[in-house]
Write an enzyme that holds these catalytic residues in place. Structure first.
Site, mmCIF file in Angstrom:
data_model
loop_
_atom_site.group_PDB
_atom_site.id
_atom_site.type_symbol
_atom_site.label_atom_id
_atom_site.label_comp_id
_atom_site.label_asym_id
_atom_site.label_seq_id
_atom_site.Cartn_x
_atom_site.Cartn_y
_atom_site.Cartn_z
ATOM 1 N N ASN A 1 0.873 -1.177 0.000
ATOM 2 C CA ASN A 1 0.000 0.000 0.000
ATOM 3 C C ASN A 1 0.912 1.230 0.000
ATOM 4 O O ASN A 1 2.144 1.099 -0.018
ATOM 5 C CB ASN A 1 -0.998 -0.025 1.175
ATOM 6 C CG ASN A 1 -0.331 0.107 2.539
ATOM 7 O OD1 ASN A 1 0.818 0.549 2.651
ATOM 8 N ND2 ASN A 1 -1.038 -0.285 3.576
ATOM 9 N N THR B 1 -1.778 -0.382 -3.672
ATOM 10 C CA THR B 1 -3.163 -0.132 -3.247
ATOM 11 C C THR B 1 -3.175 1.206 -2.510
ATOM 12 O O THR B 1 -2.342 1.468 -1.642
ATOM 13 C CB THR B 1 -3.690 -1.281 -2.359
ATOM 14 O OG1 THR B 1 -2.790 -1.490 -1.269
ATOM 15 C CG2 THR B 1 -3.815 -2.577 -3.151
ATOM 16 N N SER C 1 -9.730 -1.859 8.196
ATOM 17 C CA SER C 1 -8.754 -2.923 8.479
ATOM 18 C C SER C 1 -9.070 -4.181 7.662
ATOM 19 O O SER C 1 -10.225 -4.578 7.537
ATOM 20 C CB SER C 1 -8.661 -3.235 9.980
ATOM 21 O OG SER C 1 -9.915 -3.337 10.554
ATOM 22 N N GLY D 1 -6.886 -4.165 2.454
ATOM 23 C CA GLY D 1 -5.791 -4.500 1.529
ATOM 24 C C GLY D 1 -5.737 -6.003 1.288
ATOM 25 O O GLY D 1 -5.495 -6.464 0.168
ATOM 26 N N ASP D 2 -5.987 -6.768 2.334
ATOM 27 C CA ASP D 2 -5.988 -8.240 2.194
ATOM 28 C C ASP D 2 -7.177 -8.695 1.347
ATOM 29 O O ASP D 2 -7.057 -9.646 0.565
ATOM 30 C CB ASP D 2 -6.060 -8.901 3.573
ATOM 31 C CG ASP D 2 -4.902 -8.487 4.463
ATOM 32 O OD1 ASP D 2 -3.793 -8.273 3.925
ATOM 33 O OD2 ASP D 2 -5.108 -8.364 5.682
ATOM 34 N N GLY E 1 -14.613 -5.165 11.253
ATOM 35 C CA GLY E 1 -13.823 -6.394 11.313
ATOM 36 C C GLY E 1 -12.983 -6.588 10.055
ATOM 37 O O GLY E 1 -13.043 -5.801 9.111
ATOM 38 N N SER F 1 -15.785 -8.943 7.640
ATOM 39 C CA SER F 1 -16.387 -7.870 6.833
ATOM 40 C C SER F 1 -16.446 -8.234 5.341
ATOM 41 O O SER F 1 -16.989 -7.485 4.538
ATOM 42 C CB SER F 1 -15.571 -6.586 6.993
ATOM 43 O OG SER F 1 -14.315 -6.706 6.337
#
Ligand code: RIB
Length: 307
Positions: free
Chosen positions: A184, A220, A248, A251-252, A287, A291
């Site tokens: 990122n 990202t 949170s 990015g994953d 989450g 999420s």
């Protein structure tokens, strides 16, 4: 198509805060969630949710979190043959703080993740060789990351490295053999020592990595989208505009969905577009893994709207 994620798992302890407490202060926070996380596990779950067969290689501790992490992987249909328990060590945990704008600060205690060794990759050779992509992050020992990249190169398996959390100890020359390098903007700044405030800054920093030998750099940029750069071209994917409550794990989410799409047809641009939508949906809920949208939600979100 099957992908291998060789990486971390954590237990995410997320506090939703109005501000950080100062030293010595006790401060009430409005909300809390407990969930499965870790950059490797999040990317594995995101890819699985998007319909890809995933092999996870990771280590959990010998505590109350271990079995829950393993059953969580199985719930998503992820192959846990190479998820091993380490005696007398804690599982990885991550206290996360999310402010009212949805931005996050994360602490990680790696625990068992520090015990994933190069020899574990060799032990899984037979199954890893069958995978179409190897996905890595930096929450496991660097020696294991370098070994996984060399393994991919030896067996002609493309490798994606998410250099997160960024560390100046990462030897860029040793990771040049990876096919995709996906930081990122914060990680890009740490790894290059260059500013990443503006688009021009980001492009210059990404170009410096290409000059050092990386092939595909995908940056990202959160609400600013994502940049794909190679030696010959650059392309931006715009971000979807959504109401962010918790960024949170976004990015994953992007990386897991990207991998899932990329292994289908090797179309980088289309995979980024899809990943951007998946990540956008994830920030609208609290989450990390919890999420992530279901596949049907993603398809619905991507449908062209008639106005
Ligand atoms: O990228 C988000 C993840 O970083 C969290 O799930 C946390 O566990 C840390 O690994």
């Amino acid at each position: 198509m099957r992908i291998a994620v060789i990486g971390s798992n954590m237990v995410d302890l997320t506090s939703y805060i109005t501000r950080m407490p100062i030293l010595g202060e006790t401060l009430e926070a409005p909300d809390f969630t407990l969930g499965c996380g870790g950059k490797g596990a999040n990317q594995a779950v995101a890819a699985a949710v998007c319909g890809t067969d995933v092999l996870m290689m990771t280590k959990v501790g010998s505590d109350i979190f271990a079995d829950n992490t393993i059953s969580n992987f199985r719930k998503y249909g992820i192959d846990t043959t190479y998820v091993q328990k380490v005696p007398d060590v804690s599982s990885g945990v991550a206290p996360i703080f999310v402010d009212e704008s949805g931005q996050n600060s994360i602490l990680i205690i790696k625990g068992a993740n520090n015990h994933l060794m190069p020899a574990d990759i060799d032990a899984g050779e037979k199954d890893l060789r069958e995978c179409s992509l190897i996905v890595l992050q930096l929450e496991i020992p660097l020696a294991t990351v370098y070994h996984a990249i060399a393994f991919g190169q030896k067996h002609h398996i493309p490798v994606l490295l998410n250099p997160a959390p960024a560390t100046k100890d990462l030897d860029i020359e040793k990771v040049c053999a990876c096919d995709f390098f996906v930081p990122n903007e914060t990680e890009l700044a740490i790894l290059t020592g260059m500013p990443t405030e503006t688009r021009k800054d980001v492009e210059q920093a990404a170009a410096s990595l290409i000059e050092r030998g990386l092939k595909n750099v995908i940056v990202t940029l959160g609400g600013r989208g994502a940049l794909w750069m190679t030696a010959d071209e650059k392309q931006y994917i715009e971000a979807y505009q959504v109401n962010a409550v918790d960024t949170s794990g976004a990015g994953d989410a992007f990386i897991g969905c990207f991998c899932s799409s990329y292994v289908q047809d090797r179309d980088v641009s289309a995979a980024m577009q899809r990943a951007s939508a998946f990540a956008a949906l994830s920030v609208t809920r609290k989450g990390t893994q919890m999420s992530y949208p279901r596949r049907e939600e993603l398809e619905d979100f991507l449908k062209p709207r008639v106005s």
